[in-house]
Design an enzyme around this catalytic site. Sequence first.
Site, PDB file in Angstrom:
ATOM      1  CG  ASP A   1      -2.215   0.743   0.964  1.00 53.76           C
ATOM      2  OD1 ASP A   1      -2.131   1.934   0.646  1.00 53.76           O
ATOM      3  OD2 ASP A   1      -3.293   0.164   1.097  1.00 53.76           O
TER       4      ASP A   1
ATOM      5  CG  HIS B   1      -5.054   3.755   2.050  1.00 52.77           C
ATOM      6  ND1 HIS B   1      -4.676   2.479   1.728  1.00 52.77           N
ATOM      7  CD2 HIS B   1      -6.383   3.840   1.744  1.00 52.77           C
ATOM      8  CE1 HIS B   1      -5.717   1.821   1.240  1.00 52.77           C
ATOM      9  NE2 HIS B   1      -6.763   2.619   1.234  1.00 52.77           N
TER      10      HIS B   1
ATOM     11  CB  SER C   1      -8.966   0.557   1.800  1.00 54.38           C
ATOM     12  OG  SER C   1      -8.603   0.670   0.461  1.00 54.38           O
TER      13      SER C   1
END
Length: 663
Positions: free
Chosen positions: A86, A150, A455
Amino acid sequence: MKFFPECSSTVGSEVLLYSYHRSFNGFAAKLTKDEAAKLREKDGVVSVFRSQKKQLHTTRSWDFMGFNKKVKRSIIESDIIVGMLDTGIWPESQSFNDTGLGPIPKKWKGTCQSSANFTCNRKIIGAKYYRANGDISPYDYKSPRDSEGHRTHTSSTAAGGLVSKASLYGIAKGTARAVYKICWSDGCYDEDILAAFDDAIADGVDIISLSVGSFFSSEYFDDTIAIGAFHSMKNGVLTLNSAGNSGPILSSITNFSPWSLSVAASTIDRKFITKVKLGNGKIYEGTSINTFDLKGKMYPFIPVQLFCVPGTLNETLVKGKIVFCDYNCDGTGPAEAGAIGAVFQSGAHKDYVFTYSLPLSNLNLDDGRNVLNYVNTTGNRTATTFKTNVEDDQFAPFIVSFSSRGPNPATPDILKPDATAPGVDILAAWSEAVPLTETKDDTRIVPCNIISGTSMSCPHATGAAVYVKSFHPTWSSAAIKSALMTTAFPMSSKNNLEAEFAYGAGHINPAQAAQSGLVYDAGEIDYVKFLCGQGYTPKQLKLITESNFTCSEETNGVVWDLNYPSFTLSTTPRNSITRVFHRTVTNVGSPVSTYKVVVNAPPGLIIQVQPSVLSFKSLGQKLTFIGTVGAEIGNSMISGSLIWDDGVHQVRSPIVAYASLVE
């Protein structure tokens, strides 16, 4: 950018970006169209295709899954390594504190790409970054450090440690639960994704988690995530993928390979309410995450016509006031114009919320109409917004509107998504390199944040897969996937109109998955036979599998015989259909056990199973059964289930029959 032939010696080192050789063979290189065309014709070159950009699929959720601090733990849990692909990670987060942890697992073969601003520990045991073109934005770190938030969020969800009293400015209090940086401020590129897969598999990870996907669906041999996941499966590593955030449109799922686990996003039993009080005393409930406390003070309340986008507001009129906007936007316009707060009305879905840079509440159209009437007809109008409250959500879990839906766009008769997990309003660790919102005047830096997306659901499923792997370290990736699917909590189409196309087998139940009783196992040869049956050419097969397998009548496997933990059949509208499924289950429960079949079939669906009783005499024993499913289909879908029950374990598989618009 063209890539994935076998022999990188055919290009010069000055254009070679990556050579994939640790876990599979191939390379990424800068080539012109003519060079790519010539390379495509060379002997030994399996395929050449253009690199594409992919996008991110952007506490209490574990308790909601029935997985609290008191759940039984395995003594080898600390030896399980999760590979997170990621945006990097924020290593200083308390979720990654290694206090009390033992030594790094001996099987680890990876490295830590440390720098002046990044080091690893016994929790983050390895970290690398991938940027083939070498172009690093000033908004990014040239290191595995997360500049976006994230992956810090997803990593702490899947494999973070316990953080006492974690919250976002007092909202959502509770206990919040390794790294290959492939995503940057401008996206996630195929050549970097494959390089990370290549390294992660060779480094010795047990599970790969990837909350990234394409902007559109593609065939398996055109999808680097599907290709990388196939190689991880060959090496006994399960890849978990986010389903995507393009729902509720049907067939919007972008990660759907049968050898990976595709995870939808569902709600948990709490919701965030931000109340608005008007000068007439009436209070309306909206949605948002409002961290600001106006302490009940009333401010002038003014209407703003239509859009409240940046640059369209009169600062003299707006400054120091609360504004009403007849449109749902991100709040940047009112904030930059100096507003104290904002109230929006919109007909958009309100089953998930956002954080804003000023006090803001988003009302539904009915309440918005009442507030608009007040603001348009009342003199000396005033209003205030309150800090967000957390309330129980009695309808949870249900699939959130943005979660991408099936059916499977590549193979209609394999159900996707596979299952769902919490992905709405999830509290987890955050990068302290970025403010809470993207508004230029927002200076709030936080260690935790509340965000939504598949996610967020994917790392919940990843944590569950780690838990199963810790009890069954020799299980294949398919066995772990089967356990997660067949023990999932069943969900209802009453709250999810798209039914199994929204939630797959149901809501993941980690504690039960570790003792599933039976598993539907599969290996490389099973998936190769499936691909043969789907009409893939030897050249396409080699691209995905890197084997010289040749399809024949004997090896062409029909899709209904892939040993999958769900059963799906499709036909054209207003037709009847019958399919025969061959399945094999492996006993992983009690050595001596007898399972009886339980069939749930609504009108229009006929399910027959032979034999109806499976008697096992040892662990690891495999028994085969045949399921015949007939359906009368109109223009929609019918679903039922097949359960193998020994009195202790209930091994449940969904059965879905539907009308497909694609012949």
